[in-house]
Design an enzyme around this catalytic site. Structure first.
Site, short mmCIF file in Angstrom:
data_model
loop_
_atom_site.label_atom_id
_atom_site.label_comp_id
_atom_site.label_asym_id
_atom_site.label_seq_id
_atom_site.Cartn_x
_atom_site.Cartn_y
_atom_site.Cartn_z
CE1 TYR A 1 35.14 -28.97 27.44
CE2 TYR A 1 33.26 -26.88 26.07
CZ TYR A 1 33.30 -27.62 27.07
OH TYR A 1 32.50 -27.95 28.09
N GLY B 1 63.36 -39.46 62.10
CA GLY B 1 61.54 -38.87 61.33
C GLY B 1 61.94 -39.21 59.75
CB ALA B 2 60.03 -37.98 57.09
CG ASP C 1 58.60 -30.13 52.89
OD1 ASP C 1 58.68 -31.12 52.16
OD2 ASP C 1 58.22 -28.95 52.56
CG ASN D 1 68.31 -28.48 53.99
OD1 ASN D 1 69.49 -27.65 54.14
ND2 ASN D 1 67.55 -28.59 53.52
CE LYS E 1 60.71 -30.79 46.65
NZ LYS E 1 61.70 -31.32 47.37
CG ASP F 1 59.80 -34.44 52.23
OD1 ASP F 1 60.89 -33.45 52.69
OD2 ASP F 1 58.94 -33.93 52.15
N1 LIG Z 1 69.78 -32.30 52.64
C1 LIG Z 1 68.51 -32.66 51.86
O1 LIG Z 1 67.81 -33.38 51.33
C2 LIG Z 1 66.86 -33.00 53.14
C3 LIG Z 1 66.49 -33.63 52.63
C4 LIG Z 1 65.33 -33.92 54.12
C5 LIG Z 1 65.43 -34.02 55.30
N2 LIG Z 1 66.60 -32.73 55.42
C6 LIG Z 1 66.69 -32.19 56.54
O2 LIG Z 1 66.35 -33.42 57.72
C7 LIG Z 1 65.73 -32.65 59.10
C8 LIG Z 1 64.72 -33.48 59.70
O3 LIG Z 1 63.83 -34.07 59.02
P1 LIG Z 1 63.07 -34.86 58.95
O4 LIG Z 1 62.07 -34.59 57.62
O5 LIG Z 1 63.30 -36.17 58.94
O6 LIG Z 1 62.42 -34.59 60.84
P2 LIG Z 1 61.42 -35.40 61.09
O7 LIG Z 1 60.74 -34.31 62.11
O8 LIG Z 1 60.64 -36.31 61.02
O9 LIG Z 1 62.73 -36.22 62.21
C9 LIG Z 1 63.67 -35.38 62.48
C10 LIG Z 1 64.34 -35.76 63.93
O10 LIG Z 1 65.08 -34.83 64.56
C11 LIG Z 1 65.25 -35.62 65.80
N3 LIG Z 1 65.97 -34.25 66.46
C12 LIG Z 1 65.22 -32.96 66.31
N4 LIG Z 1 65.83 -31.97 67.07
C13 LIG Z 1 66.48 -32.77 67.86
C14 LIG Z 1 67.81 -31.84 68.65
N5 LIG Z 1 67.83 -30.53 68.55
N6 LIG Z 1 69.04 -33.47 68.53
C15 LIG Z 1 69.09 -34.18 68.07
N7 LIG Z 1 68.14 -35.11 67.27
C16 LIG Z 1 66.68 -33.60 67.53
C17 LIG Z 1 63.93 -36.05 66.53
O11 LIG Z 1 63.96 -36.34 67.72
C18 LIG Z 1 63.51 -36.37 64.82
O12 LIG Z 1 63.91 -37.79 65.29
C19 LIG Z 1 65.04 -31.73 58.90
O13 LIG Z 1 65.89 -30.28 59.19
C20 LIG Z 1 65.46 -31.58 57.48
O14 LIG Z 1 65.41 -29.84 56.73
C21 LIG Z 1 66.91 -32.52 54.24
O1 LIG Z 2 62.77 -30.75 49.74
C1 LIG Z 2 63.73 -30.69 49.96
O2 LIG Z 2 64.44 -30.33 48.77
C2 LIG Z 2 64.85 -30.00 51.57
C3 LIG Z 2 64.53 -30.86 52.38
O3 LIG Z 2 63.82 -31.39 51.79
C4 LIG Z 2 63.95 -30.48 53.43
O4 LIG Z 2 63.03 -30.84 54.54
O5 LIG Z 2 64.72 -29.45 53.70
#
Ligand SMILES: NC(=O)c1ccc[n+]([C@@H]2O[C@H](COP(=O)([O-])OP(=O)(O)OC[C@H]3O[C@@H](n4cnc5c(N)ncnc54)[C@H](O)[C@@H]3O)[C@@H](O)[C@H]2O)c1
Ligand SMILES: O=C(O)C[C@H](O)C(=O)O
Length: 485
Positions: A114, A271-272, A212, A363, A169, A237
């Protein structure tokens, strides 16, 4: 039927009971009768008449745990003490700490660590900002930034509730890549505010890992930060997921002996995660992709195409399908779900092509129960840790940042993401590959190293050619890259 016991719902029950051998088997037998699993029995105190022990039990969830506890209350001569939820116990006081690397034993040390000694280091950095990487924590430190607007699959629960995930994380960064990561949960909501706050804290860090943050804001936030910061910005994500999906698909296609260029792929979720997966699939050579979302198949003539959807409609759906997921899935070779739980049935999977692949990654509830999908698909993967082939970003982000930090990279490119996917896939050798082993375990020694060296190599190759390939993400949409191999 009781839900499947899982370590994430494990409890420790303190019990007092008569010191006779049948008492223990009465207790464990009662627990197992209720479909829970006993994993440990630790004696806390023993006397001639009575014993006190802690029994650890895997249950299928809160209600199941309560059912098990209540059933033990009925056993004669057994007294119940405290019941602890082991997942909550693991979070007491948080999951991280900050430690000093230098000893501070006396005034001599103080004068260097320091004031006054530190002043000379301050001046050195002011004169040569690059020295910050040599003389501060910057070189090995990453910010894990969230606003808590899209926590796991749970939704917008705010920045405080995001802390356990961001701490987790950071713990994974340390464990798998020896990176010091710090959770930054922002009480900021607009794109403008989030960008301004991340820019304001950026001097401390060598990289920004966004987590997230809900779509579509996550796209603009990442674009803006990539354009305005001189350190790499990576939305886990999106890109972490995309890397692992492309790696897993590469290996799954090897199992079923199909090619990515000709495979018919249905991607549920725009989505994302879905958007990033689409981009990387295309960069990896996939051409026949149909994207569906909550309103069905994304196609040019659908009403209210906003955000990234017009781009998706333009680059996908070569056979110009309309309708729902059920229409899209017929004859498909691959289903990739990043959308919502229970939207696909075993009958849908039965309509897919022979030797089909299903990645149901929503998830916590996947698009289809993996055991249902496995009735008709040859390769099945989920995001869950209690089924074979777990697809999770943790296979990617530690290695990606290790590579970026080691290369002193200032940006992230699609070539790096593809190289990471290929390296991750190659960790599974030809001898190891089978329908239930398409991605390595994160505990496999080679994972972080393989991903890190692939990313570092591309980062070094690209150094000096900044902006020619990606720059802001929007540029990538216009100018996609295809890599060989
Ligand atoms: N296993 C992994 O490593 C992992 C990584 C990323 C996201 N995920 C999962 O994927 C899912 C989406 O994540 P995101 O960040 O892209 O979310 P987001 O909200 O950005 O996108 C969700 C998408 O799913 C569609 N959707 C929502 N409900 C629906 C339904 N009932 N029927 C059909 N399509 C539907 C929406 O229109 C949108 O296009 C979440 O459940 C998340 O936990 C898992
Ligand atoms: O980030 C994770 O480890 C899980 C995933 O992104 C999720 O949205 O379920």
């Amino acid at each position: 039927m009781s839900p499947m016991p899982s370590v994430s719902y494990s409890i420790t029950i303190r019990l007092e009971f008569a010191a006779r051998s049948a008492a223990v088997s009465d207790i464990t037998g009662r627990i197992e009768q209720h479909g829970a699993t006993v994993t440990a029995l630790d004696v806390a105190a023993s006397g001639p008449e009575r014993m006190r022990a802690d029994i650890t039990v895997l249950t299928g969830g809160h209600d199941h745990a309560m059912e098990v506890v209540d059933s033990l209350k009925e056993l004669e001569g057994v007294e119940l003490g405290k019941v602890s939820d082991r997942t909550f116990l693991a979070h007491l006081g948080g999951k991280l700490t900050v430690e000093s690397k230098v000893p501070i034993r006396h005034r001599d040390d103080l004068s260097m660590v320091y004031t006054p000694g530190v002043a000379r280091v301050v001046k050195a950095i002011a004169e040569n900002p690059e020295d910050a990487r040599r003389l501060t924590i910057k070189r090995n430190t990453v910010a894990v930034v969230s606003d808590g607007s899209a926590i796991l699959g749970l939704g917008d629960l705010g920045p405080l509730a995001a802390m356990p995930v961001m701490e987790g994380k950071a713990a994974l960064f340390k464990r798998f890549a020896n990176i010091d990561a710090f959770p930054i949960c922002l009480d900021a909501h607009s794109v403008e505010d989030i960008v301004a706050h991340v820019k304001a804290i950026a001097p401390v860090f060598a990289g920004i890992n966004l987590e997230d943050i809900s779509a579509p804001r996550c796209f603009e936030i990442e674009d803006r930060l990539r354009a305005e910061l001189d350190i790499p910005v990576f939305h886990d994500d999106q890109h972490g997921t995309a890397i692992v999906v492309v790696a897993a698909l590469r290996n799954a296609l090897r199992v079923v002996e199909k090619d990515i260029e000709t495979a018919r792929i249905v991607l549920s979720g725009a989505g994302a995660a879905g958007t990033a997966i689409l981009r990387l699939l295309r960069a990896a050579g996939a051409r026949d992709i149909v994207v569906t979302d909550i309103h069905g198949i994304v196609h040019e003539y659908r009403e209210q195409l906003e955000g990234r959807l017009p781009w998706i409609a333009e680059v996908t759906n070569p056979r110009e399908l309309t309708g729902t997921l059920h229409d899209a899935i017929e004859g498909a070779d691959v289903f990739i779900g990043v959308s919502a739980g229970n939207i696909l049935s075993a009958e849908d999977v039965a309509t897919m092509a022979d030797r089909s692949i299903v990645f149901a990654m929503a998830n916590p509830t996947p698009e289809i129960d993996p055991s249902e999908a496995a009735k008709h698909a040859e390769v099945v993967a989920t995001g869950r840790s209690d089924f074979a082939n777990q697809i999770n970003n943790v296979l990617a982000f530690p290695g990606v940042f290790r590579g970026l930090l080691d290369a002193h990279a200032t940006r992230v490119s699609d070539r790096m993401l593809l190289a990471a996917a290929k390296a991750l896939a190659d960790v599974v050798s030809a001898e190891e590959l089978n329908p239930t082993y398409i991605v390595p375990s994160v505990f496999h020694e080679g994972v972080t190293k393989a991903v890190a060296s692939a990313v570092e190599q591309v980062a070094r190759e690209e150094a000096g050619t900044v902006d020619s390939i990606t720059g802001a993400m929007s540029a990538v949409y216009a100018d996609e890259i295809t890599l060989e191999g």
